[in-house]
Design a protein around this motif. Sequence first.
Motif, PDB file in Angstrom:
ATOM      1  N   ILE A 616      28.117  34.862  46.094  1.00  0.00           N
ATOM      2  CA  ILE A 616      29.511  34.638  45.733  1.00  0.00           C
ATOM      3  C   ILE A 616      30.115  35.988  45.388  1.00  0.00           C
ATOM      4  CG2 ILE A 616      29.032  34.203  43.282  1.00  0.00           C
ATOM      5  CD1 ILE A 616      31.295  32.134  43.353  1.00  0.00           C
ATOM      6  N   SER A 617      31.331  36.207  45.829  1.00  0.00           N
ATOM      7  CA  SER A 617      32.008  37.474  45.590  1.00  0.00           C
ATOM      8  C   SER A 617      33.496  37.182  45.430  1.00  0.00           C
ATOM      9  CB  SER A 617      31.758  38.433  46.759  1.00  0.00           C
ATOM     10  OG  SER A 617      32.224  37.858  47.968  1.00  0.00           O
ATOM     11  N   PRO A 618      34.259  38.157  44.975  1.00  0.00           N
ATOM     12  CA  PRO A 618      35.680  37.892  44.687  1.00  0.00           C
ATOM     13  C   PRO A 618      36.447  37.248  45.840  1.00  0.00           C
ATOM     14  CG  PRO A 618      35.046  39.980  43.748  1.00  0.00           C
ATOM     15  CD  PRO A 618      33.856  39.506  44.531  1.00  0.00           C
ATOM     16  N   LEU A 619      36.173  37.679  47.069  1.00  0.00           N
ATOM     17  CA  LEU A 619      36.905  37.123  48.205  1.00  0.00           C
ATOM     18  C   LEU A 619      36.076  36.125  49.012  1.00  0.00           C
ATOM     19  CD1 LEU A 619      38.768  40.312  49.497  1.00  0.00           C
ATOM     20  CD2 LEU A 619      39.702  38.411  48.165  1.00  0.00           C
ATOM     21  N   ASN A 620      34.911  35.796  48.519  1.00  0.00           N
ATOM     22  CA  ASN A 620      34.027  34.897  49.254  1.00  0.00           C
ATOM     23  C   ASN A 620      33.350  33.936  48.278  1.00  0.00           C
ATOM     24  OD1 ASN A 620      32.413  33.669  51.159  1.00  0.00           O
ATOM     25  ND2 ASN A 620      30.977  35.389  51.330  1.00  0.00           N
ATOM     26  N   GLY A 621      34.060  32.853  47.937  1.00  0.00           N
ATOM     27  CA  GLY A 621      33.469  31.831  47.078  1.00  0.00           C
ATOM     28  C   GLY A 621      33.976  31.822  45.657  1.00  0.00           C
ATOM     29  N   PHE A 625      39.734  34.458  41.859  1.00  0.00           N
ATOM     30  CA  PHE A 625      40.265  35.704  42.430  1.00  0.00           C
ATOM     31  C   PHE A 625      40.799  35.492  43.843  1.00  0.00           C
ATOM     32  CE2 PHE A 625      40.110  39.805  44.558  1.00  0.00           C
ATOM     33  CZ  PHE A 625      40.698  40.637  43.618  1.00  0.00           C
ATOM     34  N   SER A 626      40.062  34.753  44.664  1.00  0.00           N
ATOM     35  CA  SER A 626      40.487  34.572  46.056  1.00  0.00           C
ATOM     36  C   SER A 626      41.806  33.822  46.155  1.00  0.00           C
ATOM     37  CB  SER A 626      39.409  33.826  46.849  1.00  0.00           C
ATOM     38  OG  SER A 626      39.182  32.532  46.312  1.00  0.00           O
ATOM     39  N   SER A 627      42.171  33.082  45.119  1.00  0.00           N
ATOM     40  CA  SER A 627      43.454  32.365  45.109  1.00  0.00           C
ATOM     41  C   SER A 627      44.573  33.231  44.556  1.00  0.00           C
ATOM     42  CB  SER A 627      43.335  31.081  44.287  1.00  0.00           C
ATOM     43  OG  SER A 627      42.383  30.203  44.836  1.00  0.00           O
ATOM     44  N   ILE A 628      44.302  33.883  43.420  1.00  0.00           N
ATOM     45  CA  ILE A 628      45.385  34.610  42.751  1.00  0.00           C
ATOM     46  C   ILE A 628      45.763  35.888  43.501  1.00  0.00           C
ATOM     47  CG2 ILE A 628      44.002  36.066  41.197  1.00  0.00           C
ATOM     48  CD1 ILE A 628      45.978  35.236  38.950  1.00  0.00           C
ATOM     49  N   ILE A 629      44.843  36.424  44.322  1.00  0.00           N
ATOM     50  CA  ILE A 629      45.146  37.650  45.063  1.00  0.00           C
ATOM     51  C   ILE A 629      46.192  37.389  46.147  1.00  0.00           C
ATOM     52  CG2 ILE A 629      43.388  37.392  46.851  1.00  0.00           C
ATOM     53  CD1 ILE A 629      44.287  40.654  45.001  1.00  0.00           C
ATOM     54  N   LYS A 630      46.476  36.136  46.432  1.00  0.00           N
ATOM     55  CA  LYS A 630      47.498  35.787  47.420  1.00  0.00           C
ATOM     56  C   LYS A 630      48.909  36.048  46.900  1.00  0.00           C
ATOM     57  CE  LYS A 630      44.520  32.272  49.503  1.00  0.00           C
ATOM     58  NZ  LYS A 630      44.310  30.820  49.722  1.00  0.00           N
ATOM     59  N   ASN A 631      49.027  36.251  45.601  1.00  0.00           N
ATOM     60  CA  ASN A 631      50.329  36.583  45.030  1.00  0.00           C
ATOM     61  C   ASN A 631      50.575  38.087  45.184  1.00  0.00           C
ATOM     62  OD1 ASN A 631      51.958  37.607  42.469  1.00  0.00           O
ATOM     63  ND2 ASN A 631      52.577  35.482  42.879  1.00  0.00           N
ATOM     64  N   GLU A 632      51.666  38.454  45.812  1.00  0.00           N
ATOM     65  CA  GLU A 632      51.924  39.863  46.123  1.00  0.00           C
ATOM     66  C   GLU A 632      52.097  40.713  44.869  1.00  0.00           C
ATOM     67  OE1 GLU A 632      51.756  41.522  48.940  1.00  0.00           O
ATOM     68  OE2 GLU A 632      51.035  39.674  49.885  1.00  0.00           O
ATOM     69  N   GLU A 633      52.707  40.160  43.841  1.00  0.00           N
ATOM     70  CA  GLU A 633      52.872  40.923  42.597  1.00  0.00           C
ATOM     71  C   GLU A 633      51.510  41.225  41.982  1.00  0.00           C
ATOM     72  OE1 GLU A 633      54.529  40.157  38.078  1.00  0.00           O
ATOM     73  OE2 GLU A 633      55.672  39.285  39.748  1.00  0.00           O
ATOM     74  N   PHE A 634      50.633  40.212  41.971  1.00  0.00           N
ATOM     75  CA  PHE A 634      49.293  40.429  41.433  1.00  0.00           C
ATOM     76  C   PHE A 634      48.537  41.443  42.284  1.00  0.00           C
ATOM     77  CE2 PHE A 634      44.741  39.612  41.400  1.00  0.00           C
ATOM     78  CZ  PHE A 634      44.458  39.566  40.039  1.00  0.00           C
ATOM     79  N   LYS A 635      48.628  41.303  43.604  1.00  0.00           N
ATOM     80  CA  LYS A 635      47.900  42.221  44.490  1.00  0.00           C
ATOM     81  C   LYS A 635      48.350  43.659  44.265  1.00  0.00           C
ATOM     82  CE  LYS A 635      47.226  41.118  48.830  1.00  0.00           C
ATOM     83  NZ  LYS A 635      47.445  40.946  50.303  1.00  0.00           N
ATOM     84  N   GLU A 636      49.656  43.848  44.154  1.00  0.00           N
ATOM     85  CA  GLU A 636      50.170  45.206  43.927  1.00  0.00           C
ATOM     86  C   GLU A 636      49.650  45.774  42.608  1.00  0.00           C
ATOM     87  OE1 GLU A 636      54.499  47.382  43.207  1.00  0.00           O
ATOM     88  OE2 GLU A 636      54.404  45.508  44.354  1.00  0.00           O
ATOM     89  N   ARG A 637      49.635  44.941  41.592  1.00  0.00           N
ATOM     90  CA  ARG A 637      49.132  45.393  40.283  1.00  0.00           C
ATOM     91  C   ARG A 637      47.631  45.678  40.346  1.00  0.00           C
ATOM     92  NH1 ARG A 637      50.452  42.160  34.622  1.00  0.00           N
ATOM     93  NH2 ARG A 637      49.345  43.567  33.194  1.00  0.00           N
TER      94      ARG A 637
END
Length: 731
Positions: A616-621, A625-637
């Motif tokens: 399991i990893s942040p973008l795999n399982g 994280f794999s859900s919240i990173i879809k928010n552009e504001e969060f990703k930029e931060r």
Amino acid sequence: MTRKKTLILIFILLFIVLGLSFIGRRGIARRSPLTITEICACNKNAAYDDNGDYGADYIEIYNSSDEPVSLLGWGLTDSRKDLFKYTFGDITVEPGQAVIAWSSPCIDDTSLYRDDYVPSDIHDIPFKISKGEVCILTSPNEKYVQRLPIPYDLPDNKCYASCLDDLGRYNITSATPYYVEETFIPEKKEILEAPSFSIKGGWYDGDVVVTLDAPKGDIYYSLNGSVPDAESYKYEGPITISNRTQEPNIWSAMGDIATANTYIPDFPVDKGTVLKAVAITDNGTSEIVSQTYFVGLDSYGYDGISIMSVSMDPDDLFGYEKGIYVQGKVKDIYGEKMDLDPFEYIYDYCNYGKEGRGWERPVNIEFFSEDHHKVFEQKAGIRIHGGFSIGQNQKSFNLYSRAEYDGHEYFKYDFFKGNGNGYSKVVLRTGGSNDLFVTKQRDVFCQSLVADRDVGIQRAIPCALFLNGEYWGMYFIQEGIGESYIHEHYGIDEDNVIIVKNNEVSTDDPEDLKLYNDLVDYISTNDMAVDSNYRYVEDKIDIQSLIDYYITEIYVANGDAFSNNLALWRAKNPTGDKYGDGKWRWLLYDLDESCAMITELTNASIDSFIEGHWEISPLNGDKLFSSIIKNEEFKERFVSSFIEMTEKNFQYESVHEKLSILSAKCKDADIKSQERFRGDFVVSSYEPGEDFTPPYSEDDYNADIAVIDDFFKERASYITNYMKNDLGLSD
């Protein structure tokens, strides 16, 4: 005259009632082959059940006859109106043997039982064993066999018990489940003043002459950490304490302590002298007191680091029944029930795998500063700490300061120079299950690199541990995650803290755990690209704390994270304080499997965004994280913070300098510790250790430190490119 006759009649009636009560309590028990011989109505740590778990109250039933007796159809109850609240099945009690009826459930998977295994313990008694009430044993023909009142004043962890030479007569005693004492030995009632020492413990170049004194009673003492009693050395005059190192190992020679590395040193380990003393009279005894003396030891392995002396009853450490450091009785209990792979013994199926307050033991600790001056001593509690690492020969410990031990709720010394409120828990940590036999430093070093970020870290200092006077290797004294940690760092009242750690909650309230799990479910089932959804989450989570946690774990390539070794906290009831807003904040711990500790999975070139040791990893399982990173504001931060931490916290020249300082401080101590515990053990999946030849040397140590240094030298270029690719960023 009439009044006199009336008084006589009342006296006779009272005599008859008392006699009948005596017969009901004692005589009937004598006529029955089965007798209740012990009741524990508040078992916190008095005895454990056939799962090795403390906490359940129990009733002991003894067969005093010469023939086996079947319990089929017999009953137990606390009510005269319902004589069969519990009805026994066909369990046979052999002559002179006892069975235990526990209030706890049977937690075993009984399908794993051997075909020939017959359970002797009874579980799921459907009534509480309460002080001041009665316990009734009933025969199959619905007749009272015994009606036993439980005293209102029965202390916690004490029992109301009978003995063989006066069966049916009861006293308040210590717990002896499965075993009926031959006779009662009256406890000494007078509490004497403890002996005093002419010289306090410390580090001495030459012999030390110590005199003992006590206002009353004879003084008895021991010199190896064992508990003194009237069979120990009797104090007759000054005691000369010399270097004991060449004496045969006692505690360091103990077997049955490990499942993984079972190495036992074949040379005399360094020894201090734990002088324990007690005053005794015919009717009294004092508290046992102790001082530890380090006499004539070579300074190698101790220069520049602190020393911790821990002394305790050897039975509490290495004893078969209650020793916390051994496989012990719990392994045999499960070994009788079922066939288990040796790997499974590491956890729940050994004494050292059991958890909870019942497996905490009292200790005396003495702490010596880096220049080896005694700083403080205190009575505390100790438990085994860790997961897989508990199967190793050098184990980690938790230390607890509690008022019940010496009146102190917090440790009297600030190990970490924080000048804060104090700690009720600290950890004596070895370095995890793998780095334990390498540098021991990955966890504390990686955490120290992000001390200025918004994720909680555990501060730590190295020390040499002596256990009952014998050298027990290098440890780190580390902050323990708990309510006092949150109070120390964030100022939140301890009774207003929720800590979630590996899907368990500190409050033992399922609703508190649900608060976090429901939030994760919300994040994973709602589109985080929608602003209103993200704002809802932002109100529940300290976003920067979450970001700093994930960046740290990703950057150092910790392969034992996200689905495991996850800890976070919040204020249960929001307050007006900065950190009392009720938002979840993250905590780091157990970063041992990082920085190329597992060569193929945690090296500098690994893509920790999508690869992980536990699949399991942040973008795999990882749902959060794999859900919240879809928010552009969060990703930029996240990206901005990642670049900032890469250039500041993980900048190679800075990391190299910090690693050089820590590794130099720990070098001799680590090498000495590896000589004591590693033997020829090969660290699995660690490439530099595949060709290891004992003893562990300075060259081995330097090579192991170089692995960490090389990791940080190479890591930035790999992980920065992975971030751009995995998050779909354009150059």
